[in-house]
Design an enzyme around this catalytic site. Sequence first.
Site, PDB file in Angstrom:
ATOM      1  N   LYS A 198      21.865 -39.212   2.841  1.00  0.00           N
ATOM      2  CA  LYS A 198      21.009 -40.143   3.572  1.00  0.00           C
ATOM      3  C   LYS A 198      19.626 -39.521   3.722  1.00  0.00           C
ATOM      4  O   LYS A 198      19.466 -38.458   4.311  1.00  0.00           O
ATOM      5  CB  LYS A 198      21.624 -40.421   4.944  1.00  0.00           C
ATOM      6  CG  LYS A 198      20.779 -41.343   5.795  1.00  0.00           C
ATOM      7  CD  LYS A 198      21.484 -41.709   7.096  1.00  0.00           C
ATOM      8  CE  LYS A 198      20.590 -42.551   7.971  1.00  0.00           C
ATOM      9  NZ  LYS A 198      21.222 -42.879   9.253  1.00  0.00           N
ATOM     10  N   LYS A 231      21.997 -43.551   0.387  1.00  0.00           N
ATOM     11  CA  LYS A 231      21.197 -44.460   1.207  1.00  0.00           C
ATOM     12  C   LYS A 231      19.784 -43.921   1.351  1.00  0.00           C
ATOM     13  O   LYS A 231      19.639 -42.733   1.652  1.00  0.00           O
ATOM     14  CB  LYS A 231      21.863 -44.564   2.578  1.00  0.00           C
ATOM     15  CG  LYS A 231      21.120 -45.380   3.586  1.00  0.00           C
ATOM     16  CD  LYS A 231      21.811 -45.295   4.910  1.00  0.00           C
ATOM     17  CE  LYS A 231      20.936 -46.032   5.907  1.00  0.00           C
ATOM     18  NZ  LYS A 231      21.237 -45.697   7.255  1.00  0.00           N
TER      19      LYS A 231
END
Length: 324
Positions: free
Chosen positions: A194, A247
């Site tokens: 992330k 992400k």
Amino acid sequence: MGGFQRHRRLRSSQAMRNLIREHEWNVGDLIYPMFVQEGLSGSEEINAMPGIYHHGLDDFRREIGQISELSIPGIILFGIPQEKDDESSGAYAENGIVQQAIRAAKEENPELLVMTDVCLCQYNPAGHCGVVRGGEIVNDPSLNYIAQTALSHARAGADVVAPSDMMDGRVQAIRRILDEEEFHNVVILSYAVKYASAFYGPFRDAAHSAPSFGDRRTYQMDPPNVREAVREAQSDILEGADMLMTKPALSYLDVTRTIREQFNVPLATYNVSAEYSMVKAAAAKGWIDERAMIPEILTSFKRAGADFILTYHAKEAAVWRKDL
Ligand code: PBG
């Protein structure tokens, strides 16, 4: 024998194109992110995310019915509590908003896969994903809070817990507490990779989770790094993650491809809020054809190697899929 290849031969009809198609997305690959807000009655549209709502619990139940009719296999839940405190107690309260929503979703449709975002940022006034001490986001003291949050979701009936806080060791802490409490079948989907991204802007408005000081760059990853993504993924697998996530999705297709090639666990990618907002804003201006563009975007995630996709487009894509 000509001196060149006739590539167009295999593109000459829809049937031929379908026959040789290499990658395809289906409704069964889509997970719909949802915002449930404590104390809200009905729903409120989120400013920068047309078509996406804050749901009160009653409205949330109604929406679960729609999602089920569209054959969307699952949702991921984000909670907006009425009160925040330094202990982030709303995150792991037995009757917190997410815990209530999990039970409601399972009552409406026991078959629906219920995933939960496990994080503290919506629940404390600092708006950080871990515990703050002396102006710092401290790692190890955060782990118990994160683990308690995941456990409370499991107790409420979640199928999948997805830690998004990016503290080191959270997957191990969660797996340990789930094992101790005999939740052996609860899946951990780690937001392993992330990045500290500007593409979360609309979400932070929606979830009221913008940091009150500083930013998230001491725990989320630096966007230029991809070898580091492999190290993050590696440690989460060793700690007991069942599935991994990359992400954001669109600007990080290369990262998804790299993780897919290096590991054999199921892989998701999160088509995040600003990726949605950009498409919706351009479509509202008549600058793009979203009906054509969104399926193309979803295809790109599958081509990069994702097994499934968390996307705010899930509902409209499910409607359109039939006609593709
Ligand atoms: C919570 C969390 C965020 C997102 C998912 N979980 C925000 C953040 O890390 O700042 C972003 C999702 C989106 O932008 O759609 N930590």
